[in-house]
Design a protein around this motif. Structure first.
Motif, PDB file in Angstrom:
ATOM      1  N   MET A 128      13.685 -32.685  33.514  1.00 21.22           N
ATOM      2  CA  MET A 128      14.196 -33.573  32.462  1.00 21.22           C
ATOM      3  C   MET A 128      13.163 -33.897  31.384  1.00 21.22           C
ATOM      4  N   PHE A 131      14.134 -34.524  27.650  1.00 24.67           N
ATOM      5  CA  PHE A 131      15.043 -35.626  27.333  1.00 24.67           C
ATOM      6  C   PHE A 131      14.334 -36.980  27.249  1.00 24.67           C
ATOM      7  N   ALA A 134      15.842 -39.522  24.921  1.00 25.28           N
ATOM      8  CA  ALA A 134      17.285 -39.805  25.062  1.00 25.28           C
ATOM      9  C   ALA A 134      17.500 -41.141  25.771  1.00 25.28           C
ATOM     10  N   LEU A 139      23.625 -39.257  28.543  1.00 24.45           N
ATOM     11  CA  LEU A 139      23.347 -38.206  29.518  1.00 24.45           C
ATOM     12  C   LEU A 139      24.448 -38.082  30.563  1.00 24.45           C
ATOM     13  N   SER A 140      24.503 -36.932  31.205  1.00 19.60           N
ATOM     14  CA  SER A 140      25.470 -36.718  32.288  1.00 19.60           C
ATOM     15  C   SER A 140      25.002 -37.458  33.546  1.00 19.60           C
ATOM     16  N   GLN A 143      22.070 -35.710  35.168  1.00 18.77           N
ATOM     17  CA  GLN A 143      20.814 -35.954  34.457  1.00 18.77           C
ATOM     18  C   GLN A 143      20.282 -37.360  34.764  1.00 18.77           C
ATOM     19  N   LYS A 144      21.181 -38.343  34.770  1.00 21.66           N
ATOM     20  CA  LYS A 144      20.750 -39.716  35.078  1.00 21.66           C
ATOM     21  C   LYS A 144      20.152 -39.806  36.473  1.00 21.66           C
TER      22      LYS A 144
END
Length: 242
Positions: A128, A131, A134, A139-140, A143-144
């Motif tokens: 990650m 990101f 971000a 985020l999806s 991703q989180k």
């Protein structure tokens, strides 16, 4: 080998509802222990007792040779025993990098530059690093969750607890989170994972505990567990989900 965690006859009730009824197990350094079982069997409550988000009513839990009943500093303890939740628990008003820096500077008193370097190292580890600027709500779920794992790793924990880390994710995002966890297991991280992901339990765990109605109904190696289940309750459970 002295166990990192010793769970000794732990009991926990919510009112008249007895959720844990004398749970006992040990966790050694480098173990990947999966807790599986039906909803309401006490798995997450057991994990929360180890992390001191819940207090047990009876029995004891020793971590690093010390009873949690005599714990002096909860922040120091939670630094050594990290937790990853199913709902991520990220700060939506902070970008990814700041989410991973905050506890380092507040709890560990690291300076900003050192904290940033450690955050970048761990975000790279979970894929990650691109990101960092971000914000979580862009985020999806997968991703989180990877960021939540990176944030936990920034505290240099000796043990990581995972409470159904993939249950809030879309199916196609589950794999990316499980791969990160698999990599951590391969590096020797001691982990307790509450999960419904039987493939992960079979492939990555070295021990599995099946909980049902607040007790341990069966425990063993993944091979024994899946190929030769002994208790009728586990046979029934596996027949429904495999």
């Amino acid at each position: 080998m002295s166990a990192l965690i010793k769970v000794k006859g732990v009991k926990k009730s919510f009112g008249a509802n007895s959720v844990l009824r004398g749970i006992e197990f040990d966790v050694n350094k480098g173990d990947v222990l999966c807790l599986i079982g039906p909803s309401g069997s006490g798995k997450s409550t057991m994990l929360r007792c180890i992390n001191q988000l819940e207090f047990y009513d009876g029995g004891d839990i020793e971590v690093f040779g010390e009873s949690l009943n005599s714990l002096k500093n909860i922040n120091n303890y939670r630094q050594r025993v990290g937790m990853v939740f199913q709902q991520f628990n990220l700060f939506n008003n902070m970008n990814v990098l700041d989410n991973c820096i905050l506890a380092q500077t507040k709890v560990l008193k690291r300076n900003k530059e050192e904290a940033k370097k450690i955050a970048l190292d761990n975000l790279t580890k979970v894929g990650m690093a691109d990101f960092i600027k971000a914000y979580p709500d862009t985020l999806s779920g997968g991703q989180k969750q990877r960021i939540a794992i990176a944030r936990a790793l920034c505290m240099n924990p000796e043990i990581l607890l995972f409470d159904e880390p993939t249950s809030a994710l879309d199916p196609e995002m589950v794999g990316e989170v499980l791969q990160v966890m698999k990599n951590l297991a391969n590096e020797g991280m001691t982990m307790i994972v509450v999960t419904h992901e039987m493939g992960f339990a079979r492939e990555v765990a070295n021990r599995i505990i099946f909980m049902d109605e607040g007790v341990i109904a069966e425990e063993g190696s993944p091979k024994d567990f899946f190929e030769n289940p002994k208790s009728p309750r586990l046979k029934e459970f596996l027949s429904k989900i495999l």
